[in-house]
Motif scaffolding. Structure first.
Motif, PDB file in Angstrom:
ATOM      1  N   ALA A  46       5.831   2.692 -13.785  1.00  0.00           N
ATOM      2  CA  ALA A  46       6.691   1.521 -13.916  1.00  0.00           C
ATOM      3  C   ALA A  46       8.119   1.900 -13.551  1.00  0.00           C
ATOM      4  CB  ALA A  46       6.643   0.983 -15.345  1.00  0.00           C
ATOM      5  N   SER A  47       8.828   0.977 -12.917  1.00  0.00           N
ATOM      6  CA  SER A  47      10.213   1.180 -12.551  1.00  0.00           C
ATOM      7  C   SER A  47      10.944  -0.141 -12.692  1.00  0.00           C
ATOM      8  CB  SER A  47      10.306   1.696 -11.108  1.00  0.00           C
ATOM      9  OG  SER A  47      10.065   0.647 -10.196  1.00  0.00           O
ATOM     10  N   PRO A  48      12.290  -0.145 -12.645  1.00  0.00           N
ATOM     11  CA  PRO A  48      13.009  -1.412 -12.736  1.00  0.00           C
ATOM     12  C   PRO A  48      12.655  -2.388 -11.623  1.00  0.00           C
ATOM     13  CG  PRO A  48      14.498   0.436 -13.139  1.00  0.00           C
ATOM     14  CD  PRO A  48      13.182   1.013 -12.675  1.00  0.00           C
ATOM     15  N   ARG A  49      12.152  -1.910 -10.524  1.00  0.00           N
ATOM     16  CA  ARG A  49      11.792  -2.795  -9.425  1.00  0.00           C
ATOM     17  C   ARG A  49      10.350  -3.261  -9.514  1.00  0.00           C
ATOM     18  NH1 ARG A  49      15.091  -2.498  -4.994  1.00  0.00           N
ATOM     19  NH2 ARG A  49      13.349  -2.726  -3.545  1.00  0.00           N
ATOM     20  N   GLY A  50       9.688  -2.960 -10.618  1.00  0.00           N
ATOM     21  CA  GLY A  50       8.303  -3.395 -10.775  1.00  0.00           C
ATOM     22  C   GLY A  50       7.365  -2.214 -10.627  1.00  0.00           C
ATOM     23  N   LEU A  51       6.131  -2.494 -10.417  1.00  0.00           N
ATOM     24  CA  LEU A  51       5.132  -1.446 -10.230  1.00  0.00           C
ATOM     25  C   LEU A  51       5.146  -1.005  -8.783  1.00  0.00           C
ATOM     26  CD1 LEU A  51       2.241  -2.855 -12.374  1.00  0.00           C
ATOM     27  CD2 LEU A  51       3.773  -0.977 -12.918  1.00  0.00           C
ATOM     28  N   VAL A  52       5.382   0.258  -8.548  1.00  0.00           N
ATOM     29  CA  VAL A  52       5.472   0.776  -7.189  1.00  0.00           C
ATOM     30  C   VAL A  52       4.516   1.940  -7.066  1.00  0.00           C
ATOM     31  CG1 VAL A  52       7.864   0.052  -6.925  1.00  0.00           C
ATOM     32  CG2 VAL A  52       7.382   2.320  -7.803  1.00  0.00           C
ATOM     33  N   ARG A  53       4.299   2.332  -5.838  1.00  0.00           N
ATOM     34  CA  ARG A  53       3.420   3.460  -5.575  1.00  0.00           C
ATOM     35  C   ARG A  53       4.087   4.766  -5.999  1.00  0.00           C
ATOM     36  NH1 ARG A  53      -0.590   2.237  -1.602  1.00  0.00           N
ATOM     37  NH2 ARG A  53      -0.368   0.116  -0.842  1.00  0.00           N
ATOM     38  N   SER A  54       3.290   5.689  -6.405  1.00  0.00           N
ATOM     39  CA  SER A  54       3.812   7.011  -6.699  1.00  0.00           C
ATOM     40  C   SER A  54       4.263   7.671  -5.405  1.00  0.00           C
ATOM     41  CB  SER A  54       2.725   7.856  -7.368  1.00  0.00           C
ATOM     42  OG  SER A  54       3.199   9.175  -7.535  1.00  0.00           O
ATOM     43  N   PRO A  55       5.466   8.307  -5.384  1.00  0.00           N
ATOM     44  CA  PRO A  55       5.937   8.897  -4.131  1.00  0.00           C
ATOM     45  C   PRO A  55       5.131  10.100  -3.680  1.00  0.00           C
ATOM     46  CG  PRO A  55       7.392   9.454  -5.948  1.00  0.00           C
ATOM     47  CD  PRO A  55       6.414   8.435  -6.477  1.00  0.00           C
ATOM     48  N   ALA A 226      -2.965  -6.025  -6.875  1.00  0.00           N
ATOM     49  CA  ALA A 226      -2.546  -6.995  -5.863  1.00  0.00           C
ATOM     50  C   ALA A 226      -1.046  -7.252  -5.929  1.00  0.00           C
ATOM     51  CB  ALA A 226      -3.317  -8.298  -6.044  1.00  0.00           C
ATOM     52  N   TRP A 227      -0.510  -7.412  -7.133  1.00  0.00           N
ATOM     53  CA  TRP A 227       0.916  -7.729  -7.251  1.00  0.00           C
ATOM     54  C   TRP A 227       1.794  -6.530  -6.962  1.00  0.00           C
ATOM     55  CZ3 TRP A 227      -0.321 -12.103  -6.435  1.00  0.00           C
ATOM     56  CH2 TRP A 227      -0.964 -12.982  -7.283  1.00  0.00           C
ATOM     57  N   ARG A 228       1.356  -5.338  -7.333  1.00  0.00           N
ATOM     58  CA  ARG A 228       2.222  -4.175  -7.135  1.00  0.00           C
ATOM     59  C   ARG A 228       2.285  -3.727  -5.676  1.00  0.00           C
ATOM     60  NH1 ARG A 228       0.880   1.177  -6.819  1.00  0.00           N
ATOM     61  NH2 ARG A 228      -1.320   1.689  -6.613  1.00  0.00           N
ATOM     62  N   THR A 229       1.361  -4.181  -4.851  1.00  0.00           N
ATOM     63  CA  THR A 229       1.393  -3.823  -3.435  1.00  0.00           C
ATOM     64  C   THR A 229       2.102  -4.861  -2.592  1.00  0.00           C
ATOM     65  OG1 THR A 229      -0.821  -4.798  -3.210  1.00  0.00           O
ATOM     66  CG2 THR A 229      -0.694  -2.411  -3.540  1.00  0.00           C
ATOM     67  N   LEU A 230       2.713  -5.876  -3.219  1.00  0.00           N
ATOM     68  CA  LEU A 230       3.512  -6.831  -2.458  1.00  0.00           C
ATOM     69  C   LEU A 230       4.775  -6.147  -1.930  1.00  0.00           C
ATOM     70  CD1 LEU A 230       3.322 -10.003  -4.737  1.00  0.00           C
ATOM     71  CD2 LEU A 230       2.409  -9.810  -2.421  1.00  0.00           C
ATOM     72  N   PRO A 231       5.275  -6.550  -0.767  1.00  0.00           N
ATOM     73  CA  PRO A 231       6.514  -5.958  -0.246  1.00  0.00           C
ATOM     74  C   PRO A 231       7.690  -6.240  -1.188  1.00  0.00           C
ATOM     75  CG  PRO A 231       5.355  -7.180   1.462  1.00  0.00           C
ATOM     76  CD  PRO A 231       4.667  -7.499   0.173  1.00  0.00           C
ATOM     77  N   ALA A 253       3.737 -14.770  -3.706  1.00  0.00           N
ATOM     78  CA  ALA A 253       2.658 -13.900  -4.174  1.00  0.00           C
ATOM     79  C   ALA A 253       1.285 -14.515  -3.943  1.00  0.00           C
ATOM     80  CB  ALA A 253       2.861 -13.592  -5.660  1.00  0.00           C
ATOM     81  N   VAL A 254       1.112 -15.769  -4.357  1.00  0.00           N
ATOM     82  CA  VAL A 254      -0.212 -16.390  -4.212  1.00  0.00           C
ATOM     83  C   VAL A 254      -0.617 -16.540  -2.744  1.00  0.00           C
ATOM     84  CG1 VAL A 254      -1.512 -18.508  -4.624  1.00  0.00           C
ATOM     85  CG2 VAL A 254      -0.128 -17.525  -6.458  1.00  0.00           C
ATOM     86  N   PRO A 255       0.253 -17.053  -1.845  1.00  0.00           N
ATOM     87  CA  PRO A 255      -0.177 -17.141  -0.442  1.00  0.00           C
ATOM     88  C   PRO A 255      -0.495 -15.782   0.190  1.00  0.00           C
ATOM     89  CG  PRO A 255       1.712 -18.571  -0.824  1.00  0.00           C
ATOM     90  CD  PRO A 255       1.555 -17.735  -2.053  1.00  0.00           C
ATOM     91  N   LEU A 256       0.296 -14.757  -0.148  1.00  0.00           N
ATOM     92  CA  LEU A 256       0.057 -13.448   0.455  1.00  0.00           C
ATOM     93  C   LEU A 256      -1.181 -12.758  -0.113  1.00  0.00           C
ATOM     94  CD1 LEU A 256       3.636 -11.883   0.766  1.00  0.00           C
ATOM     95  CD2 LEU A 256       2.202 -12.829   2.568  1.00  0.00           C
ATOM     96  N   ARG A 257      -1.562 -13.106  -1.325  1.00  0.00           N
ATOM     97  CA  ARG A 257      -2.692 -12.447  -1.975  1.00  0.00           C
ATOM     98  C   ARG A 257      -3.814 -13.438  -2.293  1.00  0.00           C
ATOM     99  NH1 ARG A 257      -0.999  -8.731   0.090  1.00  0.00           N
ATOM    100  NH2 ARG A 257      -0.128  -6.810  -0.811  1.00  0.00           N
TER     101      ARG A 257
END
Length: 335
Positions: A46-55, A226-231, A253-257
């Motif tokens: 978790a980060s302030p920008r939401g759920l992101v991928r581990s670097p 699905a939500w954490r992989t949004l741009p 979010a809904v249209p993209l996913r």
């Protein structure tokens, strides 16, 4: 099995509190195992920008290819043996010869049994599709929205993970008995007990509720991914334009996913359609699904009708699983 023992103790012990205490150690162990598997399978933080991928990229362990090949062989052997047995049973014909019975496999008989199975079990397939669809609808409408709401809250996500692990660890028969116990509780007032009894006897409300709760953790994991992989840049630009979180959810979010939401619906349908322990205890007496009918035929003796029902069910679930994989791959959830 462990679930059957817990179900028996919970159903037969007059002291429900004591039965619940006996459930606690086993459920806690399974819940911890589920949390450990979730942590190993989810390389995120978790980060302030939401759920992101581990670097850091995933590590490739020495000999992992050999391990994957060995596990694939074990899975193939575990699947091919019962599948081959079903195919053999499907076309087995016994003929009287010289005062005895001789069995042989007939392709014509196998084809005949397979083609008449959908019509013979039309009622079971109808109820299965109905229960699966009614379960998938509330799951799709609520679980993705809940995961969207909690995507920036580490504490909220931790609570959802703990609750999901507990629900996944709770055996299906015991969960169904708990729902039934709430409905039959003597402490309920008369004005509430009577409508609940009518709902239980004349509708699928209780079984759909129980199956939706059981399907929510796994469907929530897919929605989470699905939500954490949004741009993130796209969401930031929308926020700068004045779109709030829920407007971002509806407009971006809904249209993209949308494919992922369809995959969540398929997953919830499969989990509900394949359930036996909850359905057999909470569904009205006239309702019989494919899973319940399969359970009854197994105890009556394996025959060609059971083999045909299992193979048709396998085909349906394989098609849905393939669709789930295609939809999530289109949204690139696992890359």
């Amino acid at each position: 099995t462990f679930a059957e023992v817990l179900c028996r103790d919970f159903a037969l012990d007059p002291d429900q509190a004591r039965a619940a205490l006996r459930l606690a150690p086993g459920i806690s162990m399974v819940a911890l195992f589920v949390l450990a598997m979730l942590r190993m399978a989810a390389p995120w933080h978790a980060s302030p920008r939401g759920l992101v991928r581990s670097p850091s990229p995933p590590r490739r362990w020495p000999g992992s290819g050999l391990l994957v090949a060995g596990l694939s062989g074990v899975v193939f052997a575990a699947v091919s043996m019962p599948l081959g047995s079903l195919v053999w049973k499907l076309g087995t014909v016994a003929m009287p010869i010289d005062g005895g019975w001789v069995r042989h496999w007939s392709p014509a008989h196998a084809f005949a049994v397979l083609t008449r199975t959908p019509e013979e079990f039309r009622g079971e397939f109808t109820w299965t599709f109905a229960i699966g669809g009614l379960t998938a609808l509330p799951v799709v409408l609520t679980v993705p929205a809940l995961m969207w709401r909690l995507r920036r809250s580490p504490r909220g996500l931790a609570f959802v993970c703990l609750a999901g692990a507990f629900i996944a660890a709770l055996p299906g028969p015991s969960f169904a008995l708990a729902v039934a116990a709430l409905r039959l509780s003597p402490s309920l007032p008369e004005w509430l007990a009577r409508p609940l009894a009518l709902l239980a006897e004349q509708s699928l409300a209780f079984v759909v509720f129980a199956l939706a709760v059981r399907a929510a953790p796994l469907c929530g994991a897919v929605a989470w991914q699905a939500w954490r992989t949004l741009p993130v840049e796209l969401l930031d630009a929308a926020a700068l334009d004045g779109l709030g979180p829920w407007r971002q959810f509806a407009a971006i979010a809904v249209p993209l996913r949308r494919r992922s939401l369809a995959a969540i619906g398929r997953l919830a349908w499969c989990l509900a359609a394949g359930d036996q322990s909850t359905t057999v205890q909470l569904a009205p007496a006239r309702v019989s699904t494919v899973a319940v009918r399969t359970f009854q035929l197994i105890h009556a003796g394996v025959d060609d009708r059971l083999a045909g029902l299992c193979l048709v069910s396998l085909a349906v679930f394989s098609i849905l699983a393939g669709g789930f994989h295609w939809l999530t791959r289109k949204d690139r959830l696992w890359e």
